[in-house]
Enzyme design. Structure first.
Site, PDB file in Angstrom:
ATOM      1  N   HIS A  67       0.834  -1.199   0.000  1.00  0.00           N
ATOM      2  CA  HIS A  67       0.000   0.000   0.000  1.00  0.00           C
ATOM      3  C   HIS A  67       0.879   1.264   0.000  1.00  0.00           C
ATOM      4  CE1 HIS A  67      -3.657   2.339   1.468  1.00  0.00           C
ATOM      5  NE2 HIS A  67      -2.672   3.184   1.656  1.00  0.00           N
ATOM      6  N   GLU A  68       1.844   1.303   0.911  1.00  0.00           N
ATOM      7  CA  GLU A  68       2.701   2.491   1.009  1.00  0.00           C
ATOM      8  C   GLU A  68       3.591   2.632  -0.227  1.00  0.00           C
ATOM      9  OE1 GLU A  68       1.798   4.541   3.150  1.00  0.00           O
ATOM     10  OE2 GLU A  68       0.596   3.124   4.281  1.00  0.00           O
ATOM     11  N   HIS A  71       1.810   4.507  -2.960  1.00  0.00           N
ATOM     12  CA  HIS A  71       1.946   5.954  -2.771  1.00  0.00           C
ATOM     13  C   HIS A  71       3.312   6.413  -3.278  1.00  0.00           C
ATOM     14  CE1 HIS A  71      -1.670   6.711  -0.537  1.00  0.00           C
ATOM     15  NE2 HIS A  71      -1.363   5.892   0.440  1.00  0.00           N
TER      16      HIS A  71
HETATM   17 ZN   LIG Z   1      -2.484   5.243   2.020  1.00  0.00          ZN
END
Ligand SMILES: [Zn+2]
Ligand SMILES: [Zn+2]
Length: 145
Positions: A67-68, A71
């Site tokens: 998830h990170e 980003h």
């Molecule tokens: Zn996030």
């Protein structure tokens, strides 16, 4: 798991799932309270809540790291990398990242159950079960976790 091991893990996931290098720092941050991880737009570093491993699992940690990294890679590629963008959702789906970083469990909430009717009471503070009874049926309350 140490910061160094986390760093290597993030680098490995970055290469194998995103086919791109992770050139910044990843580390555990005890001060994260409400989130499992965070990507820093300024420094490009990623910090991870150590409670993810303590309270969840290695699989959960992998989901948070992915998830990170979504980003991270979107931001470095010039996208906003925000959650509600098509680019973010597509990338997250492609790598199997977790949609939301699971929040750490709130250890402060105490659970009491009525031994008579089963009504559940969540309380922030410990209650004296000798004095307080179920408000529905006056049954005895039992502490559960
Ligand atoms: Zn996030
Ligand atoms: Zn009751």
């Amino acid at each position: 798991m140490t910061d160094k091991e986390l760093q290597l893990l993030v680098e490995k996931i970055s290469l194998s799932y995103f086919a791109k290098k992770f050139n910044h720092k990843a580390y555990f941050n005890n001060r994260l309270k409400t989130t499992g991880g965070r990507y820093h737009i300024q420094s490009h570093n990623i910090d991870i809540n150590p409670k993810i491993l303590e309270e969840h699992s290695y699989q959960t940690l992998l989901g948070v790291v992915k998830h990170e990294l979504c980003h991270y890679h979107l931001h470095l590629a010039g996208y906003s990398g925000k959650h509600n963008t098509v680019a973010f959702k597509q990338m997250l789906n492609a790598v199997g990242g977790s949609r939301y970083a699971p929040a750490p469990k709130n250890k402060n909430v105490l659970k009491y159950v009525c031994s008579n009717c089963g009504q559940i009471y969540l309380r922030k503070r410990r209650i004296n079960t000798n004095r307080y009874v179920c408000s529905k049926c006056h049954g005895k309350l039992i502490k559960r976790g």
